[in-house]
Enzyme design. Structure first.
Site, PDB file in Angstrom:
ATOM      1  N   HIS A  96      19.453  48.274  92.576  1.00 22.52           N
ATOM      2  CA  HIS A  96      18.764  47.462  93.581  1.00 22.52           C
ATOM      3  C   HIS A  96      19.645  47.169  94.781  1.00 22.52           C
ATOM      4  O   HIS A  96      20.852  47.404  94.766  1.00 22.52           O
ATOM      5  CB  HIS A  96      18.262  46.157  92.951  1.00 22.52           C
ATOM      6  CG  HIS A  96      19.330  45.251  92.439  1.00 22.52           C
ATOM      7  ND1 HIS A  96      20.062  44.418  93.255  1.00 22.52           N
ATOM      8  CD2 HIS A  96      19.786  45.036  91.175  1.00 22.52           C
ATOM      9  CE1 HIS A  96      20.926  43.727  92.520  1.00 22.52           C
ATOM     10  NE2 HIS A  96      20.785  44.092  91.255  1.00 22.52           N
ATOM     11  N   CYS A 139      23.629  44.860  86.697  1.00 21.22           N
ATOM     12  CA  CYS A 139      22.846  45.810  87.483  1.00 21.22           C
ATOM     13  C   CYS A 139      23.735  46.577  88.451  1.00 21.22           C
ATOM     14  O   CYS A 139      24.880  46.220  88.697  1.00 21.22           O
ATOM     15  CB  CYS A 139      21.759  45.072  88.260  1.00 21.22           C
ATOM     16  SG  CYS A 139      20.442  44.428  87.207  1.00 21.22           S
TER      17      CYS A 139
END
Length: 186
Positions: free
Chosen positions: A146, A162
């Site tokens: 992301h 992440c």
């Protein structure tokens, strides 16, 4: 008096401000190390269409042909907080909403409990402008590739697991990969 020329100039300025990458607006005027800018590099390890995440060196590779890949700089999880192995992109989102995982809240309640009900998508959302959701055996791994509101994290191991990218870079990757893309996290 508003003239057609002033209206046009103002519209172009507003559109330009909207599409500028997040790090261009950073109060500290963050400058990314050139090695973390997207670039074509020699790469031989995986078949075309595969995303390879090299957590140790802070690079993500999109293999484009045998011997070539598009390389991006990334920020990754702190020690012990990273996904390893293979996954598949099963969902993509523009300006995704975000909610901390139960483990994030448990590890740092002072920081994350206030977001337990989620944060709507937008420029202040921790997932940035795009998110690619990683699944394994049909189940959401809770790991994402992301964007980020913290461009200075690129090239570092600081996240909750992440893979972070500069917003403009994740937007580029988002357009290049379809659902079903294989992701290998080293």
């Amino acid at each position: 008096m508003i003239t057609r020329r002033n209206l046009l100039i103002g519209s172009v300025g507003a559109v330009g401000a909207f599409v500028m990458p997040a790090y261009a607006h950073d109060k500290k005027q963050f400058k990314i190390d050139p090695k973390f800018e997207p670039q074509s590099v020699r790469y031989f390890s995986y078949p075309p269409g595969t995303i390879v995440v090299d957590t140790k060196n802070h690079f993500l590779y999109l293999v484009q042909s045998f011997g070539r890949a598009r390389r991006y700089g990334i920020g990754v999880g702190k020690a012990g907080l990273s996904l390893k192995g293979e996954a598949v992109i099963k969902r993509k989102a523009e300006w995704p909403s975000w909610r901390p995982t139960a483990n994030m809240i448990r590890r740092n309640p002072g920081k994350y409990r206030k977001y337990a009900n989620g944060v709507p998508g937008g420029p202040n959302n921790p997932l940035g402008s795009r998110a690619l959701y990683l699944y394994r055996n049909g189940r959401d791994t809770m790991y994402r590739i992301h964007g980020t509101t913290e461009p200075s994290s690129i090239g570092r191991s600081v996240s909750n697991g992440c893979v972070r990218m500069i917003n403009a870079h994740v937007e580029d990757l988002y357009e290049r990969v379809p659902l079903g893309t294989r992701v290998v996290v080293l």
